[in-house]
Design a protein around this motif. Sequence first.
Motif, mmCIF file in Angstrom:
data_model
loop_
_atom_site.group_PDB
_atom_site.id
_atom_site.type_symbol
_atom_site.label_atom_id
_atom_site.label_comp_id
_atom_site.label_asym_id
_atom_site.label_seq_id
_atom_site.Cartn_x
_atom_site.Cartn_y
_atom_site.Cartn_z
ATOM 1 N N ASN A 160 7.580 -2.856 2.312
ATOM 2 C CA ASN A 160 6.707 -3.281 1.214
ATOM 3 C C ASN A 160 7.472 -3.925 0.049
ATOM 4 O O ASN A 160 7.008 -3.919 -1.082
ATOM 5 N N GLU A 161 8.632 -4.499 0.354
ATOM 6 C CA GLU A 161 9.417 -5.237 -0.629
ATOM 7 C C GLU A 161 9.664 -6.640 -0.092
ATOM 8 O O GLU A 161 10.091 -6.799 1.058
ATOM 9 N N ALA B 150 9.209 -18.404 0.145
ATOM 10 C CA ALA B 150 8.593 -17.661 1.246
ATOM 11 C C ALA B 150 9.191 -16.267 1.225
ATOM 12 O O ALA B 150 10.297 -16.055 0.721
ATOM 13 N N ALA B 151 8.455 -15.312 1.774
ATOM 14 C CA ALA B 151 8.971 -13.943 1.791
ATOM 15 C C ALA B 151 8.418 -13.184 2.984
ATOM 16 O O ALA B 151 7.253 -13.324 3.339
ATOM 17 N N SER B 152 9.281 -12.388 3.573
ATOM 18 C CA SER B 152 8.842 -11.414 4.563
ATOM 19 C C SER B 152 8.846 -10.061 3.854
ATOM 20 O O SER B 152 9.584 -9.856 2.882
ATOM 21 N N TYR C 181 -3.002 -11.285 -2.774
ATOM 22 C CA TYR C 181 -1.888 -11.391 -3.704
ATOM 23 C C TYR C 181 -0.999 -10.160 -3.624
ATOM 24 O O TYR C 181 -1.470 -9.057 -3.360
ATOM 25 N N PHE C 182 0.291 -10.365 -3.869
ATOM 26 C CA PHE C 182 1.256 -9.279 -3.946
ATOM 27 C C PHE C 182 1.982 -9.413 -5.276
ATOM 28 O O PHE C 182 2.737 -10.376 -5.480
ATOM 29 N N PRO C 183 1.754 -8.477 -6.212
ATOM 30 C CA PRO C 183 2.434 -8.563 -7.512
ATOM 31 C C PRO C 183 3.915 -8.212 -7.366
ATOM 32 O O PRO C 183 4.267 -7.276 -6.652
ATOM 33 N N LEU C 184 4.762 -8.965 -8.042
ATOM 34 C CA LEU C 184 6.199 -8.719 -7.996
ATOM 35 C C LEU C 184 6.616 -7.726 -9.068
ATOM 36 O O LEU C 184 6.150 -7.804 -10.215
ATOM 37 N N VAL D 135 2.454 -15.706 6.130
ATOM 38 C CA VAL D 135 3.718 -15.686 5.388
ATOM 39 C C VAL D 135 3.426 -15.683 3.888
ATOM 40 O O VAL D 135 2.697 -16.538 3.388
ATOM 41 N N TRP D 136 3.995 -14.714 3.180
ATOM 42 C CA TRP D 136 3.852 -14.653 1.722
ATOM 43 C C TRP D 136 4.604 -15.823 1.121
ATOM 44 O O TRP D 136 5.691 -16.178 1.584
#
Length: 139
Positions: A67-68, A61-63, A115-118, A88-89
């Motif tokens: 934008n990171e 999970a990520a908050s 989607y959020f690319p890492l 929640v990402w």
Amino acid sequence: MIEAYNIKEKGYHPFIVKEGWQLARLNFTEAQHINQIIRLDVHLKTDEIFIPITGKSVLIAASMVNNEPQFETELMKINHIYNIPKGVWHNIAMEEGSEVFIAEKSNTHVSDFEYFPLSNAKKEELGILVKAQLESQNG
């Protein structure tokens, strides 16, 4: 009258889609390998329930802060129920042979995802966190 399902193919498979809800199975695929997580996803209209049934999987999970992604990881226990609230990402890192049931609103896989690319740095950070979770079970 009785319907039975046994999905063995790799990847994500919604197999019961009813009005308002669906059940899917996520079987290990290379894209979910612990060293291959390249993005997070989010659902804005549904919580997502995960129930690991075999293998080793780490729920991610990520908050977002500036934008990171700021990660939280947990080694999932077989037959335990985990919820990721809407907004929640998240993602799942899996070892080969892992299988997870997923319950969510119907047709989430069709229209309710972003989607959020890492970045490479975040992929590396996430890899370290996932490996630490897996080693905590072995150690």
